[in-house]
Motif scaffolding. Structure first.
Motif, mmCIF file in Angstrom:
data_model
loop_
_atom_site.group_PDB
_atom_site.id
_atom_site.type_symbol
_atom_site.label_atom_id
_atom_site.label_comp_id
_atom_site.label_asym_id
_atom_site.label_seq_id
_atom_site.Cartn_x
_atom_site.Cartn_y
_atom_site.Cartn_z
ATOM 1 N N GLY A 144 32.720 63.323 46.525
ATOM 2 C CA GLY A 144 32.493 63.061 45.111
ATOM 3 C C GLY A 144 33.751 63.161 44.284
ATOM 4 N N ALA A 145 34.755 63.930 44.749
ATOM 5 C CA ALA A 145 35.989 64.091 43.979
ATOM 6 C C ALA A 145 36.680 62.756 43.755
ATOM 7 C CB ALA A 145 36.934 65.060 44.694
ATOM 8 N N THR A 146 36.639 61.880 44.739
ATOM 9 C CA THR A 146 37.260 60.563 44.576
ATOM 10 C C THR A 146 36.515 59.752 43.533
ATOM 11 O OG1 THR A 146 37.728 60.678 46.956
ATOM 12 C CG2 THR A 146 38.178 58.594 45.843
ATOM 13 N N ALA A 147 35.186 59.840 43.541
ATOM 14 C CA ALA A 147 34.404 59.126 42.539
ATOM 15 C C ALA A 147 34.686 59.663 41.138
ATOM 16 C CB ALA A 147 32.911 59.238 42.860
ATOM 17 N N TYR A 148 34.822 60.989 41.004
ATOM 18 C CA TYR A 148 35.162 61.568 39.707
ATOM 19 C C TYR A 148 36.524 61.067 39.238
ATOM 20 C CZ TYR A 148 31.339 64.861 40.498
ATOM 21 O OH TYR A 148 30.123 65.421 40.726
#
Length: 339
Positions: free
Chosen positions: A202-206
């Protein structure tokens, strides 16, 4: 009530067949470039298309693959749609109305398919394909409910006139509508993480969401393993890690990516999700290790790279260039020098 129900189901099945061009094509051309039986067919054919659109068939065909959960939000609005479909179904069965029966049952079927992946139910249709059909069915259902509500109000004007709506009840009704529109049933933080993390960290999406909000559109390029590509469409540019590593040299005097910003997402702990077309040459672990090495080497030769975002699983780097460097990159690309 049973007869109208079966009539509605038959009419719905016929409509799906007649209204689907690819289903008609598969009926006319059952092998589509392959003479193998459907269960073992490979390549571009009816068998693989059916397995792609209908995940339930994969288990029946003996295909063993890793299960990737598609997380969907179950909101009060969605639960309200289900309640409306059930109420409309009860009303339709009392009237023996085949059209409303079909509408209600179809809505409930699309809802079950919508949440099937999340709750481990048999996934008849791939969830993301089902979502568009479910949305259209919800629109039709709400229109039918509105029509029934108008008919009900028209039949009881005097009874409604005697009802006194107190201010406190009105305020509670408004709050209920606002809550149902905005607040999810489950934990917001937990659901946010899982909605953005269906195939990667999810960090990449954030990071992509932050870039979209703070960076000028089409002035940035994102380099990731691949799953964030749909998020970038219409806002920036995307390069798959395998292509980026093959094309660009970290020791070159200039990086010939013609955007002001280049964001590179490196997974410290590579995700288990694997794209098979790349696994023949490099596994995801190999690609992430090479990508991290590329960033280290680039930092040794340049001073325009910094860390944009960092957590225990993902580190996102950003390279920021001047107008002069961008013009030089475009000039080199025009001359055919892509490195």
């Amino acid at each position: 009530p049973a007869a109208p129900t079966f009539r509605a189901m038959r009419a719905g099945a016929a409509g799906i067949v007649l209204g689907s061009t690819w289903m008609l094509a598969f009926i006319a051309y059952p092998y589509m470039g392959s003479a193998k039986p459907v269960a073992v067919a490979s390549g571009s054919n009816a068998g693989t298309a059916a397995l792609f659109y209908f995940p339930l068939l994969r288990g029946l065909a003996g295909i063993d693959e890793a299960r990737i959960v598609t997380w969907v939000a179950v909101t009060p609005f969605l639960l309200g749609v289900v309640a409306a479909a059930i109420a409309l179904l009860v009303l339709a069965l009392r009237r023996s109305d085949a059209k409303l029966i079909f509408l209600s049952l179809a809505t409930l079927a699309f809802f079950v398919t919508h949440v099937a992946s999340r709750f481990g139910l048999p996934e008849v249709v791939e969830v993301r394909r089902n979502a568009s059909w479910f949305a259209m069915m919800v629109a039709v259902l709400l229109a039918a409910c509105a029509n029934e509500l108008v008919r009900l109000l028209a039949r009881a004007p005097q009874r409604l006139a005697r009802i006194q709506l107190r201010p406190a009840y009105a305020a509670m009704l408004v709050l209920l509508v606002l809550w149902a529109w905005h607040v999810p049933v489950v934990s917001a933080r937990e659901m946010r993480d899982k909605l953005l993390n269906y195939s990667g960290y999810g960090a990449t999406a954030y990071a992509v969401l932050s870039i979209q909000r703070h960076v000028e559109p089409f002035s940035w390029t994102l380099v990731t393993y691949g799953q964030e590509y749909p998020m970038v469409l219409g806002r920036g540019f995307h390069l798959a890690a395998a292509e980026f590593l093959d094309r660009y040299d970290p020791a070159a005097a200039q990086l010939t990516v013609p955007t002001r910003y280049v964001f590179i997402a490196v997974e410290k702990n590579p995700h288990h999700f694997q794209i098979n077309s790349w696994s023949e040459r490099f596994t995801r672990v190999d690609l992430e290790q090479r990508l991290q090495t590329w960033c280290f080497l680039y930092q040794l030769n340049h001073r325009d790279m910094r860390v944009f975002q960092d957590d225990e699983n993902v580190r996102v780097y950003v390279i920021e260039r001047s107008d002069t460097e961008i013009e030089r990159a475009i000039h080199r690309i025009a001359q055919g020098d892509l490195r």
